[in-house]
Design an enzyme around this catalytic site. Sequence first.
Site, short mmCIF file in Angstrom:
data_model
loop_
_atom_site.label_atom_id
_atom_site.label_comp_id
_atom_site.label_asym_id
_atom_site.label_seq_id
_atom_site.Cartn_x
_atom_site.Cartn_y
_atom_site.Cartn_z
N THR A 190 17.58 122.28 98.79
CA THR A 190 18.14 121.64 97.60
C THR A 190 19.04 120.46 97.95
OG1 THR A 190 18.12 123.80 96.52
CG2 THR A 190 19.35 122.08 95.42
N ASP B 157 16.48 124.17 89.47
CA ASP B 157 15.92 125.29 90.21
C ASP B 157 15.41 126.39 89.29
OD1 ASP B 157 15.96 124.98 93.07
OD2 ASP B 157 18.13 125.00 93.01
N ASP C 20 10.79 130.43 95.80
CA ASP C 20 11.91 129.54 96.10
C ASP C 20 11.62 128.24 95.36
OD1 ASP C 20 14.01 128.04 97.00
OD2 ASP C 20 13.79 128.58 99.10
N GLU D 192 14.98 133.12 93.64
CA GLU D 192 16.28 132.93 94.28
C GLU D 192 17.41 132.93 93.26
OE1 GLU D 192 18.65 129.59 96.97
OE2 GLU D 192 16.61 129.19 96.33
N ASP E 177 12.69 132.24 101.16
CA ASP E 177 12.49 131.11 102.07
C ASP E 177 11.25 131.28 102.94
OD1 ASP E 177 14.96 129.59 101.59
OD2 ASP E 177 15.98 131.26 102.56
N ILE F 182 13.18 125.28 94.68
CA ILE F 182 13.35 124.04 95.45
C ILE F 182 14.06 124.41 96.74
CG2 ILE F 182 14.21 121.67 95.53
CD1 ILE F 182 14.36 121.63 92.52
N ASP F 183 13.31 124.59 97.81
CA ASP F 183 13.91 124.85 99.11
C ASP F 183 14.46 123.52 99.64
OD1 ASP F 183 14.46 126.68 101.28
OD2 ASP F 183 13.00 125.56 102.43
#
Length: 377
Positions: A158, A54, A153, A79, A301, A155-156
């Site tokens: 995860t 991330d 973000d 994030e 997000d 890697i939304d």
Amino acid sequence: MADLLRLLLRVAEKAANVARVCRQEALLFQLLVQEKTGDDKNKKFVQDFKTLADVVIQELIRHDVGAQFPEMSAFIHGEESNKFENGLGESVTVTVCGTEQETAALLATVLDGDHAAASLLARAIHQDPATIDANTDGLTVPLSPSELGIWIDPIDATSQYIEGREEVLEEGRLSPSGLHCALVLIGVYLRSTGEPVMGVINQPFNYKDPAGGGWRGKHFWGVSCGSINVCSVSRPKDGPAGRLSVVLSSSEKPIVKEALTSLCGPDKLKYASGAGYKILCVIQGLTDAYVLSEGSTFKWDSCAPHALLRALGGGVVDLAKCLQSSSGAQDAHTELTYHQPYTECKGADRWANHGGLVAYRDCSHLRSIIGPLKGKL
């Protein structure tokens, strides 16, 4: 600002490639899926590689955007924290360095001397992506980089990325889970008002090359600024009259599920993973709206997909404020903004969407949804 959009499309594809490499290279995949256990959880960093994936994505976006638009550097938010402690108890700040070799050396200190894994990751970080096909010619947005901020973000969804189920996306249908729910989200907002004005979504695992070439991605983008509303997704055509379809989290409150079942019917209530993916389903017209009653999403997000929805005539609103509003609809008071933290909260909660949200393509759909929920929450 067409230059900024082109840059964001390029860095989102770089990010997507890093996400794919972390799953496809055996050395990196072993680190990615390793369980975090016992007292070492979040301390010995090899056991938290999923967070490093991330952060690497977040920092490469921050690095590339800051290099081309230095006036934005202090307003690029993500994030993840980029400070870690390795197995020797050393504190390491992860950044993207000037060369692949320097980045590999830095990552090796985080990965407790695993130079092979560090080199693989550094190569992906510094690799230029293929040309991104996006029709941005002639797009003029009257904004200066000094007016803008960015939410990333990396890697939304995860958990879906780590679990890695390779479900096939069916054309025109929402899929509840799988690798395709993992998205790279980059949203641009006005510093003065918090309005989302540009968004880029990259879906790294859109389809698998039948010739054995691995995963291929897909990107989406939108710009909404004053009278300028342009989106890579076509504005949905009015379909046949019928019940609304709404996507929810499977953990949504029973009272919300009951109220929306009475509105939509059980066959029109759908469930999916990932906040970004659920809003993307609304953008694509796979569902009419996404409802979340909890304050469990954050500015990173929703910022990017919110910009695309605005370009299509929709939006994302604070559910709690809509329920309190006499009109029960979208206005300047209920629309989510992205520039101000909740000062009474700490840490990530300062940037939560505390009132829940409704993402929608049509204001009439929003009004239909708010009605059955009034007095229930």
